[in-house]
Design a protein around this motif. Structure first.
Motif, PDB file in Angstrom:
ATOM      1  N   LYS A  64      71.780   1.798  13.251  1.00 37.62           N
ATOM      2  CA  LYS A  64      70.859   2.145  14.325  1.00 37.62           C
ATOM      3  C   LYS A  64      71.622   2.616  15.569  1.00 37.62           C
ATOM      4  CE  LYS A  64      67.996  -1.528  13.072  1.00 37.62           C
ATOM      5  NZ  LYS A  64      69.309  -2.050  12.697  1.00 37.62           N
ATOM      6  N   PHE A 102      68.958  -7.990   8.127  1.00 35.92           N
ATOM      7  CA  PHE A 102      67.641  -8.014   7.474  1.00 35.92           C
ATOM      8  C   PHE A 102      67.407  -6.670   6.800  1.00 35.92           C
ATOM      9  CE2 PHE A 102      62.994  -7.359   7.667  1.00 35.92           C
ATOM     10  CZ  PHE A 102      62.509  -8.579   7.225  1.00 35.92           C
ATOM     11  N   SER A 103      67.726  -5.604   7.539  1.00 33.80           N
ATOM     12  CA  SER A 103      67.394  -4.271   7.049  1.00 33.80           C
ATOM     13  C   SER A 103      68.229  -3.869   5.833  1.00 33.80           C
ATOM     14  CB  SER A 103      67.535  -3.253   8.181  1.00 33.80           C
ATOM     15  OG  SER A 103      68.485  -3.676   9.117  1.00 33.80           O
ATOM     16  N   ASP A 120      71.338 -14.638  14.002  1.00 36.42           N
ATOM     17  CA  ASP A 120      70.848 -13.289  14.323  1.00 36.42           C
ATOM     18  C   ASP A 120      69.317 -13.281  14.283  1.00 36.42           C
ATOM     19  OD1 ASP A 120      71.241 -10.605  14.995  1.00 36.42           O
ATOM     20  OD2 ASP A 120      71.309  -9.949  12.909  1.00 36.42           O
ATOM     21  N   ALA A 124      65.632 -12.827  17.107  1.00 35.01           N
ATOM     22  CA  ALA A 124      64.517 -11.884  16.949  1.00 35.01           C
ATOM     23  C   ALA A 124      63.181 -12.575  17.170  1.00 35.01           C
ATOM     24  CB  ALA A 124      64.564 -11.252  15.558  1.00 35.01           C
ATOM     25  N   ARG A 132      62.749  -8.145  22.856  1.00 36.24           N
ATOM     26  CA  ARG A 132      63.548  -7.195  22.068  1.00 36.24           C
ATOM     27  C   ARG A 132      62.657  -6.286  21.224  1.00 36.24           C
ATOM     28  NH1 ARG A 132      67.402  -9.642  18.342  1.00 36.24           N
ATOM     29  NH2 ARG A 132      68.647  -7.755  18.492  1.00 36.24           N
ATOM     30  N   TYR A 136      62.971  -2.384  21.529  1.00 36.85           N
ATOM     31  CA  TYR A 136      63.355  -1.556  20.380  1.00 36.85           C
ATOM     32  C   TYR A 136      62.243  -0.550  20.056  1.00 36.85           C
ATOM     33  CZ  TYR A 136      64.795   0.002  15.789  1.00 36.85           C
ATOM     34  OH  TYR A 136      65.157   0.800  14.738  1.00 36.85           O
ATOM     35  N   GLY A 137      60.994  -1.061  20.004  1.00 37.47           N
ATOM     36  CA  GLY A 137      59.858  -0.179  19.703  1.00 37.47           C
ATOM     37  C   GLY A 137      59.807   0.996  20.675  1.00 37.47           C
ATOM     38  N   HIS A 142      57.656   4.014  19.560  1.00 34.88           N
ATOM     39  CA  HIS A 142      56.449   3.343  19.073  1.00 34.88           C
ATOM     40  C   HIS A 142      55.582   2.885  20.241  1.00 34.88           C
ATOM     41  CE1 HIS A 142      58.648   2.027  15.108  1.00 34.88           C
ATOM     42  NE2 HIS A 142      58.433   3.327  15.180  1.00 34.88           N
ATOM     43  N   SER A 155      54.851  -1.962  18.066  1.00 35.01           N
ATOM     44  CA  SER A 155      55.662  -3.161  18.286  1.00 35.01           C
ATOM     45  C   SER A 155      54.887  -4.425  17.917  1.00 35.01           C
ATOM     46  CB  SER A 155      56.142  -3.216  19.737  1.00 35.01           C
ATOM     47  OG  SER A 155      56.962  -2.087  19.980  1.00 35.01           O
ATOM     48  N   LYS A 162      57.681  -8.401  10.249  1.00 40.27           N
ATOM     49  CA  LYS A 162      58.963  -9.097  10.191  1.00 40.27           C
ATOM     50  C   LYS A 162      59.008 -10.431  10.943  1.00 40.27           C
ATOM     51  CE  LYS A 162      63.764  -8.521  11.718  1.00 40.27           C
ATOM     52  NZ  LYS A 162      64.770  -7.570  12.199  1.00 40.27           N
TER      53      LYS A 162
HETATM   54  P1  ADP Z   1      69.100  -6.684  12.113  1.00 46.24           P
HETATM   55  O1  ADP Z   1      69.923  -7.441  13.122  1.00 46.24           O
HETATM   56  O2  ADP Z   1      68.703  -7.497  10.950  1.00 46.24           O
HETATM   57  O3  ADP Z   1      69.668  -5.335  11.773  1.00 46.24           O
HETATM   58  P2  ADP Z   1      67.308  -5.138  13.429  1.00 46.24           P
HETATM   59  O4  ADP Z   1      68.481  -4.366  13.892  1.00 46.24           O
HETATM   60  O5  ADP Z   1      66.373  -4.589  12.424  1.00 46.24           O
HETATM   61  O6  ADP Z   1      67.787  -6.479  12.855  1.00 46.24           O
HETATM   62  O7  ADP Z   1      66.506  -5.545  14.697  1.00 46.24           O
HETATM   63  C1  ADP Z   1      67.078  -5.623  15.978  1.00 46.24           C
HETATM   64  C2  ADP Z   1      65.985  -5.986  16.973  1.00 46.24           C
HETATM   65  O8  ADP Z   1      65.017  -4.941  17.039  1.00 46.24           O
HETATM   66  C3  ADP Z   1      65.212  -7.232  16.544  1.00 46.24           C
HETATM   67  O9  ADP Z   1      64.866  -8.002  17.656  1.00 46.24           O
HETATM   68  C4  ADP Z   1      63.999  -6.664  15.840  1.00 46.24           C
HETATM   69  O10 ADP Z   1      62.896  -7.534  15.864  1.00 46.24           O
HETATM   70  C5  ADP Z   1      63.748  -5.397  16.613  1.00 46.24           C
HETATM   71  N1  ADP Z   1      63.137  -4.384  15.761  1.00 46.24           N
HETATM   72  C6  ADP Z   1      63.617  -3.849  14.609  1.00 46.24           C
HETATM   73  N2  ADP Z   1      62.741  -2.973  14.071  1.00 46.24           N
HETATM   74  C7  ADP Z   1      61.671  -2.961  14.919  1.00 46.24           C
HETATM   75  C8  ADP Z   1      60.418  -2.261  14.955  1.00 46.24           C
HETATM   76  N3  ADP Z   1      60.071  -1.405  14.013  1.00 46.24           N
HETATM   77  N4  ADP Z   1      59.572  -2.519  15.984  1.00 46.24           N
HETATM   78  C9  ADP Z   1      59.899  -3.384  16.968  1.00 46.24           C
HETATM   79  N5  ADP Z   1      61.066  -4.067  17.004  1.00 46.24           N
HETATM   80  C10 ADP Z   1      61.933  -3.858  16.007  1.00 46.24           C
END
Ligand code: ADP
Ligand code: NI
Length: 205
Positions: A64, A102-103, A120, A124, A132, A136-137, A142, A155, A162
């Protein structure tokens, strides 16, 4: 190098690289995961040094933050090579990090990987997890919520996709206890969110 000194140097290095990251993987996220991983490791009698070290580097190279490409292994090896660590420790850290996200959908095998994953995931959920999710959204365009089709990629929908599932996915007893408390904040937030969205105001009857 002495372990605590090494962790301090790594913290300084990570701080300079991640301080201004704004999609939820900033230095403060990483620091919370590192401190949480250390605390869980101590409570669970795991290797606290390995858990803390893996937590400090767990977001290096994440897809990301790198235009959709996962470069974790290569960039973590480059990063750790500056600290003259043994190859077996570096291999161990790379394996743990590859199992945390997670992803990426991998299975956390060692107790240390489970602990870093728990730490981690704890970041979340709860109030910071809520913040967060919206940060992120917003960063990927989003909306907050879609009342016409609530299953759209918003979001709020991320809570159902998740966040509300994470409590059940925790591995260690220590993390399960923390997750149970944080889950309450998610549920309370959603309840109040829908009330405000629907203009239900107990004080204005
Ligand atoms: P990981 O550490 O498992 O890679 P992510 O990078 O997917 O987790 O998530 C990082 C942060 O962004 C977390 O707080 C997660 O909840 C948030 N996040 C990830 N995807 C989304 C989404 N589609 N909408 C809103 N928040 C998201
Ligand atoms: Ni993370």
């Amino acid at each position: 190098m002495e372990k605590e000194l090494l962790l301090e140097k790594i913290e300084t290095d990570i701080k300079s690289q991640f301080l201004n990251e704004s999609t939820g993987h900033d230095y403060y996220h990483i620091a919370r995961v590192a401190y949480m991983a250390r605390q869980i490791a101590q409570a669970e009698h795991a290797d606290a040094f390995v858990c803390t070290l893996a937590a400090w580097v767990h977001d290096i190279g994440d897809y990301k933050l790198n235009g959709g490409v996962d470069k974790s292994e290569e960039l973590i090896r480059n990063f750790l090579s500056e600290y003259s660590l043994g190859t077996s420790l570096i291999d161990r850290i790379v394996t743990i990090v590859s199992q945390v996200s997670f992803s990426k959908g991998k299975h956390a095998e060692s107790l240390e990987a489970k602990i870093v994953q728990d730490a981690d995931r704890l970041d979340a959920i709860g109030t910071i997890g809520i913040a967060r999710a919206f940060a992120y959204g917003g960063s990927v365009g989003h909306s907050i919520y879609n009342p016409i089709d609530p299953t759209q990629n918003t979001s709020v929908q991320h809570f159902y996709d998740k966040l509300l599932k994470l409590k059940e996915l925790m591995h260690t007893r220590t993390a399960i206890a923390i997750a149970e408390k944080r889950q309450q904040f998610l549920l309370q937030f959603l309840e109040q969110f829908y009330k405000e969205w629907n203009m239900e105001n107990e004080c204005l009857n």
